[in-house]
Design an enzyme around this catalytic site. Structure first.
Site, short mmCIF file in Angstrom:
data_model
loop_
_atom_site.label_atom_id
_atom_site.label_comp_id
_atom_site.label_asym_id
_atom_site.label_seq_id
_atom_site.Cartn_x
_atom_site.Cartn_y
_atom_site.Cartn_z
N ASN A 192 12.23 73.43 42.48
CA ASN A 192 12.94 73.17 41.31
C ASN A 192 13.09 74.19 40.47
O ASN A 192 13.35 74.28 39.17
CB ASN A 192 12.33 72.05 40.45
CG ASN A 192 11.97 70.91 41.30
OD1 ASN A 192 12.95 70.30 41.98
ND2 ASN A 192 10.99 70.32 41.18
N ARG A 193 13.21 75.52 40.96
CA ARG A 193 13.26 76.62 40.40
C ARG A 193 12.42 77.01 39.33
O ARG A 193 12.42 77.97 38.29
CB ARG A 193 14.75 76.81 39.67
CG ARG A 193 15.92 76.51 40.68
CD ARG A 193 15.86 77.88 41.97
NE ARG A 193 17.14 77.94 42.86
CZ ARG A 193 17.03 77.47 43.99
NH1 ARG A 193 15.90 76.73 44.52
NH2 ARG A 193 18.04 77.40 44.91
#
Length: 214
Positions: A192-193
C-alpha cells in the site's frame, strides 16, 4: 510523443525494516543488505551505484559507477580526476550515492563528502586491474569531446604496442575517492505504498536514527 505510465503497478511485500532489528551503525546495516542482495542472485552488479554531483554548469548530474570497496569510513570508487564528475567534486565535494536493488525491493541513499584516497591505495587498485582496463584509463580523456570512436581504437592499439611486456603505471590523474557518509537512508518497499524509511544522520561521532513517512 506521449506514453501514459499511470497504470504501472507493483506490490511491495518481500520484507520489512523495523527499528528493533537494526544496528545502531548504518554501515553494519548496509553490509547486511549488500550480502543479502548478493546471495539472492537477482542483480547483475550489486555494487552498481548512482553517483550524483553538482556540475560546474549549475545542474546536478547523476551517473552509474561501481563501488569497489566499503569500510567503516565510507564508500570507495575510482575514476578520472579530470572527468566531469572529478571536476565537479573538486569544486563541491558534497555528493549523493544511491543503490537500487529491485529484487529485494530496497534502496539506500547516502549523502556524504568525497575526498581522494591515498595515492598508494589508488596505485594498488590500478595494478590489480586487467591490462585492457589500465590502458583504457590512459586512452580516455574522459568527458572530453572526440571526433570519432576510431580515435580511441587507434590510440589503444598504439599503447598496446608501447606497453607490451611492460608494467603500466597509474596516471596521476586517475584514482579513487572515498565518500564519507553524513546521512544514510534505508528504504524497504511495503504494501500500500507505506514503505519503511529509516534515516541515520551523523551527529558528532554518533548516529541519530529516525523513521520517515513514506
Amino acid at each position: 510523443m506521449q506514453n501514459d505510465l499511470g497504470n504501472y503497478r507493483k506490490a511491495y511485500e518481500k520484507s520489512a525494516l523495523m527499528e528493533g532489528s537494526i544496528s545502531e551503525n548504518p554501515m553494519e546495516l548496509f553490509q547486511k543488505w549488500f550480502y543479502e542482495v548478493e546471495a539472492s542472485d537477482g542483480v547483475d552488479e550489486t555494487n552498481a551505484m548512482t553517483l550524483s554531483t553538482m556540475g560546474l554548469d549549475g545542474f546536478p548530474k547523476s551517473r552509474v559507477v561501481l563501488l569497489k570497496k566499503y569500510t567503516h569510513e565510507g564508500f570507495i570508487f575510482y575514476t578520472n580526476y579530470k572527468s566531469e564528475k572529478g571536476r565537479a567534486i573538486a569544486e563541491n565535494p558534497n555528493v549523493c550515492i544511491s543503490f537500487f536493488w529491485p529484487n529485494l525491493e530496497r534502496q539506500v541513499i547516502i549523502k556524504g563528502r568525497a575526498n581522494k584516497i591515498a595515492e598508494n591505495l589508488s596505485d594498488g587498485y590500478f595494478q590489480s586491474r586487467p591490462v585492457g582496463s589500465q590502458l583504457g584509463a590512459i586512452v580516455s580523456d574522459q568527458s572530453s569531446v572526440i571526433p570519432s570512436r576510431d580515435v580511441l581504437e587507434e590510440e589503444l592499439k598504439r599503447l598496446e604496442k608501447e606497453f607490451e611486456g611492460k608494467e603500466i603505471e597509474r596516471p596521476e590523474w586517475w584514482g579513487g575517492y572515498l565518500v564519507a557518509p553524513v546521512s544514510m537512508e534505508f528504504w524497504q518497499g511495503r504494501p500500500n505504498r507505506l514503505h519503511d524509511r529509516i534515516r541515520f544522520t551523523l551527529e558528532g561521532i554518533d548516529w541519530k536514527i529516525e523513521r520517515l513517512a513514506p
